[in-house]
Design an enzyme around this catalytic site. Structure first.
Site, PDB file in Angstrom:
ATOM      1  N   ASP A 483       7.101  59.498  75.731  1.00  0.00           N
ATOM      2  CA  ASP A 483       6.965  59.138  74.329  1.00  0.00           C
ATOM      3  C   ASP A 483       8.165  59.534  73.486  1.00  0.00           C
ATOM      4  O   ASP A 483       8.257  59.164  72.324  1.00  0.00           O
ATOM      5  CB  ASP A 483       5.742  59.863  73.748  1.00  0.00           C
TER       6      ASP A 483
HETATM    7  C1  BGC Z   1       5.279  64.894  72.174  1.00  0.00           C
HETATM    8  C2  BGC Z   1       4.821  64.013  73.303  1.00  0.00           C
HETATM    9  C3  BGC Z   1       3.646  63.203  72.861  1.00  0.00           C
HETATM   10  C4  BGC Z   1       3.960  62.483  71.578  1.00  0.00           C
HETATM   11  C5  BGC Z   1       2.833  61.594  71.090  1.00  0.00           C
HETATM   12  C6  BGC Z   1       5.498  64.109  70.920  1.00  0.00           C
HETATM   13  O1  BGC Z   1       5.822  64.954  69.871  1.00  0.00           O
HETATM   14  O2  BGC Z   1       6.452  65.574  72.548  1.00  0.00           O
HETATM   15  O3  BGC Z   1       4.492  64.815  74.425  1.00  0.00           O
HETATM   16  O4  BGC Z   1       3.313  62.275  73.864  1.00  0.00           O
HETATM   17  O5  BGC Z   1       4.336  63.392  70.591  1.00  0.00           O
HETATM   18  O6  BGC Z   1       1.886  62.231  70.384  1.00  0.00           O
HETATM   19  C1  NOJ Z   2       1.891  63.425  76.042  1.00  0.00           C
HETATM   20  C2  NOJ Z   2       1.234  62.123  75.735  1.00  0.00           C
HETATM   21  O1  NOJ Z   2      -0.136  62.311  75.579  1.00  0.00           O
HETATM   22  C3  NOJ Z   2       1.500  61.115  76.804  1.00  0.00           C
HETATM   23  O2  NOJ Z   2       0.987  59.863  76.419  1.00  0.00           O
HETATM   24  C4  NOJ Z   2       2.962  61.021  77.128  1.00  0.00           C
HETATM   25  O3  NOJ Z   2       3.086  60.152  78.210  1.00  0.00           O
HETATM   26  C5  NOJ Z   2       3.539  62.369  77.459  1.00  0.00           C
HETATM   27  N1  NOJ Z   2       3.262  63.279  76.408  1.00  0.00           N
HETATM   28  C6  NOJ Z   2       5.034  62.329  77.728  1.00  0.00           C
HETATM   29  O4  NOJ Z   2       5.756  62.120  76.566  1.00  0.00           O
END
Ligand code: BGC
Ligand code: NOJ
Length: 806
Positions: A483
């Site tokens: 993400d």
């Molecule tokens: C985090 C990710 C997460 C994303 C969506 C980001 O701040 O680092 O792990 O998937 O937010 O909520």
């Molecule tokens: C946490 C999120 O819930 C997930 O959707 C995402 O794939 C990972 N972080 C990696 O960014």
């Protein structure tokens, strides 16, 4: 250092001191009503949706930490303490918290009084039950008071923490015998209230926080408890709470128990009141009647135990390796249930007000859950699919209560659609229920747009196949699984969402990971087409095109590339200064069998070992980004070593382990498994900090100041993927469309194991003999004594499978 131990017989983790390196929590509830419950009784509960229907208040990031929960106070002749240690933190002569499957027990003693608190959500009920048993262990009679305490949340947890100009005027309660009713907003548009009831009439109560605690006082010094006198306050605005006081006298050796119910009750709109301002308490009374006696509570606990036994017997290994067995048989599966239920909404790191159910997250969570309760997985798949857009893309999240896609976040995460294929395939492989493909499901919840689920899969597949960039690789959109790889974001504005902003719609940035996910899921999709008698040539062509694009543009020389940015520049390449190698495409390309026949797969995995491996797991990428890159987004926003910027992001460690299994390297696959496996980290709890019985999303990487420290425990795709890895790839019991495919890949030193599995309703017992000491390779299989080849089906009541490796 350890702060407790595993009790495998009772399937509990036993915490022996309250001051754990971080609150170590448990989840109560398995379907509609949930509680988060820490080792010192902190946390909160909610009905269905942690944001919209929250019963009790919890302050995240509070000082001191984890303040607020379901507290019991004892005033023993002026000595005020809590069995849960918090919030008074008086020294306890004995403390023990047992986190079990769906329940927690806290037992403690001080000065001749013993308290046993058990907390759980009974199956099928919308409440928490808390039973307190007090025992006099001294040799003289003791007279003391027991106070209960919860603080109500005004339902919408987001408004509750913000809209004070309104909130402080709307709180309302009602008292009736041993029951306190929280009915804020019931007078207008709500048809539900909360109840905090005791099974005997108290000697006093409080419902107004200031009357109970005081204004300038803390949870650790509530005025009413210190003065040993309830105020019988009736909340009017401000902050409604629920507190009972019981004056108890116990002879030496005598015990007494009180049962409390903290629950959610709903009335039909035309039956809300029995008189002006008097709420209809019928549903509350029905609930109270169910938990009046100890026998009723014990029976509900027994039912919970039977329920969990019924779930866990569906996959059980005996390997002689205690840590492996307890993780596989108990805690990993338990965490899979929790992630299935919560997605990423409510934990001690997820506030319950942010994210709903994630499209990608929930599809992946299914993978570790589907064998437990296939019917719930089926229902979830249909909910998720209904949030897909007609063009095959998807809402990134949806709200559990409304099941509607969340338009604040919208769509544009181009890996999302593919995970639906993965989830549905896993469901069919587990159950053999191909009929799910014929279920009609709307697009974007739009009535009239219904199409068979299979059509949703086709659109997922085609979306990826037709949204490609200059190298013929899938366009990344806002981000893919990672993400934080926001290649079209170009954000220069503080606070702007990395995830939902696209300041530069490049139409260029591409993801090798999405290509790999496509290649991994395509064979299942094509097989489903074939079984439905559909023409597969188009899908096969798309597969071949994608494969060619990865071969031509996805290989960097010693590992797979990660992506191309908005200018078409490589990411995750030796040409880059930072972020030269990323974990995700190495795992997923090998899982998709790219390069498995020409040395690239082994080379990629060796590069992972050389460049990304640490004592505490495999890092997401290296070298960490030292500065913020406009072209990369959030990944470069984190300090080096944290989260997606070169943290050990546990979710994709199992991808590497699975890839190692694909290549037959069982010792290495197990090493990757073990390094992030919580039970193996119990001894380093001081460093690791989070619960030694569940996975955390992230462990700080080598560049971080606190390398080895974990964060974001519980709600992570690590749970599901690890279960897939260990059960299907390491132990090698893999559901396929036609039955179980058995092909273990284990350390040579493991001389054998056996697995009991309930598969498609029947019991299968599998004995694997590795006296040959190999890492992979099935020499022979017999089923019920007869030589066998191909997938194993479970036709009789008991199928016995003997597998010899060699
Ligand atoms: C985090 C990710 C997460 C994303 C969506 C980001 O701040 O680092 O792990 O998937 O937010 O909520
Ligand atoms: C946490 C999120 O819930 C997930 O959707 C995402 O794939 C990972 N972080 C990696 O960014």
């Amino acid at each position: 250092m350890k702060y407790g131990y595993f009790d495998d017989n009772t399937r509990e983790y036993v915490i022996t001191r309250p001051d754990t390196p971080y609150p170590w929590i448990n989840y109560l509830g398995s379907e509609d009503f949930f509680g988060l419950f820490s080792n010192t009784a902190g946390g909160y509960c909610f009905y269905k949706d942690a944001r919209l229907l929250r019963l009790t208040r919890y302050r995240y990031n509070n000082v001191p930490t984890d303040a607020g929960g379901r507290y019991f106070y004892i005033n023993d002749d002026g000595d005020v303490w809590n069995p849960s240690w918090q919030p008074c933190r008086k020294k306890l002569e004995r403390f023990e918290c047992r986190h079990g499957l769906g329940y927690s027990k806290i037992s403690s003693s001080r000065n001749g009084l013993k308290a046993d608190h058990i907390a759980f959500v009974p199956l099928g009920e919308t409440c928490e039950v808390h039973r307190i048993v007090m025992e006099n262990t001294a040799n003289a009679t003791k007279a003391f008071s027991l106070f209960s305490f919860v603080e109500f949340c005004l339902w919408n947890a987001n408004d509750d923490s913000q809209n004070f100009q309104r909130n402080l005027s709307i709180g309302e309660v009602e008292i009736d015998g041993g029951a306190i009713y929280h009915k804020t907003e019931y007078r207008e548009r709500r048809n539900h209230y909360a109840m905090f009831a005791a099974n005997r009439k108290p000697d006093g109560f409080d419902t107004d926080r200031e009357s109970f605690i005081g204004l300038y006082d803390g949870f650790h010094e509530p005025k009413a408890v210190l003065e040993d006198r309830s105020q019988n306050s009736i909340a009017a605005g401000w902050s409604p709470i629920g507190s009972h006081r019981f004056a108890l006298t116990l002879k030496p050796g005598e015990k007494t128990s009180i049962v409390f119910i903290l629950g959610y009750c709903e009335n039909p709109n035309d039956e809300k009141y029995t008189a002006l301002h008097i709420i209809n308490k019928a549903p509350a009374k029905r609930l109270q009647e169910k938990f009046q006696t100890d026998a009723q509570v014990d029976a509900a606990l027994e039912k919970l135990a039977v329920y969990w036994e019924g779930l866990l017997c569906r996959f059980r290994v005996k390997s002689g390796e205690d840590k492996l067995d307890r993780m596989v048989n108990i805690w990993n599966q338990y965490q899979c249930m929790v992630t299935f239920n919560m997605s990423r909404s409510a934990s001690y790191f997820e506030s319950g007000i942010g994210r709903g159910m994630g499209f990608r997250d929930s599809n992946q969570d299914l993978l570790g859950f589907v064998h437990l309760v296939p019917a719930r997985a089926r229902a979830r798949i249909l909910d998720i699919a209904a949030t897909q857009f007609p063009d095959g893309s998807a809402y990134h999240q949806y709200q559990p209560l409304t099941k509607k896609g969340n338009s604040d976040v919208g769509s544009g995460f181009n890996d999302d659609p593919l995970w639906l294929i993965t989830g549905v395939s896993a469901y069919i492989k587990e159950t053999g229920d191909f009929s799910i493909l014929d279920e009609t499901v709307p697009f974007d919840n739009e009535e009239g747009s219904e199409a068979p689920l299979f059509e949703h899969l086709r659109r997922s597949f085609n979306y990826t196949a037709t949204h490609k960039g200059p190298h013929g690789l899938p366009l990344i959109g806002r981000a893919d699984w990672n993400d934080c790889l926001n290649l079209n974001c170009f954000s220069e504005t503080p606070g702007e969402s990395f995830q939902t902003t696209a300041n530069f719609e490049s139409g260029v940035a591409e993801s090798v990971l999405i290509a790999a996910i496509f290649l991994y899921t395509a064979p299942d999709f094509i097989e489903l087409c074939r079984r439905r008698g559909e023409d597969t040539s188009e899908a096969e062509q798309s597969f071949a095109d994608m494969k060619r694009a990865v071969d031509e543009h996805g290989w960097d020389g010693d590992w797979f590339l990660r992506a191309y940015d908005a200018y078409g520049k490589k990411i995750g390449s030796s040409e880059c200064e930072e972020g030269q190698i990323f974990i995700e495409p190495q795992g997923f390309c090998v899982m998709a069998k790219v390069g498995t026949d020409d040395g690239r797969a082994l080379k990629a995995l060796d590069s992972v070992r050389e460049r990304l491996d640490t004592e505490y797991g495999v890092m997401l990428q290296q070298p960490a980004y030292q500065t913020y890159y406009l072209t990369l987004g959030e990944v470069s926003s984190y300090p080096p070593g944290y989260k997606e910027n070169a943290g050990i992001f546990c979710h994709n460690n199992p991808w590497i382990s699975i890839a190692e299994c694909e290549m037959g390297r069982g010792t290495r696959a197990f090493e990757v498994y073990r390094k992030i496996c919580p039970a193996y980290l119990e001894e380093i709890s001081d460093l690791h900090r989070t619960e030694p019985y569940v996975y955390s999303q992230m462990v700080a990487g080598r560049d971080a100041a606190r390398h080895g420290e974990a964060k974001n425990s519980w709600l992570t795709g690590t749970a599901a993927w690890t279960f897939v890895n260990v059960s299907q790839h390491i132990l090698g019991i893999k559901p396929g469309f036609d039955g179980l495919v058995i092909d273990p890949c284990i350390p040579a030193a493991l001389k054998g194991f056996s697995v009991e599995r309930i598969y498609r309703g029947k019991r299968v017992v599998i004995h694997v003999d590795n006296s040959a000491g190999v890492e992979k390779g099935v020499k022979s299989i017999t089923v019920n004594g007869k030589p066998h080849s191909g997938p194993v089906t479970s036709e009789g009541e008991l199928t016995t499978v003997n597998v010899v490796l060699g």
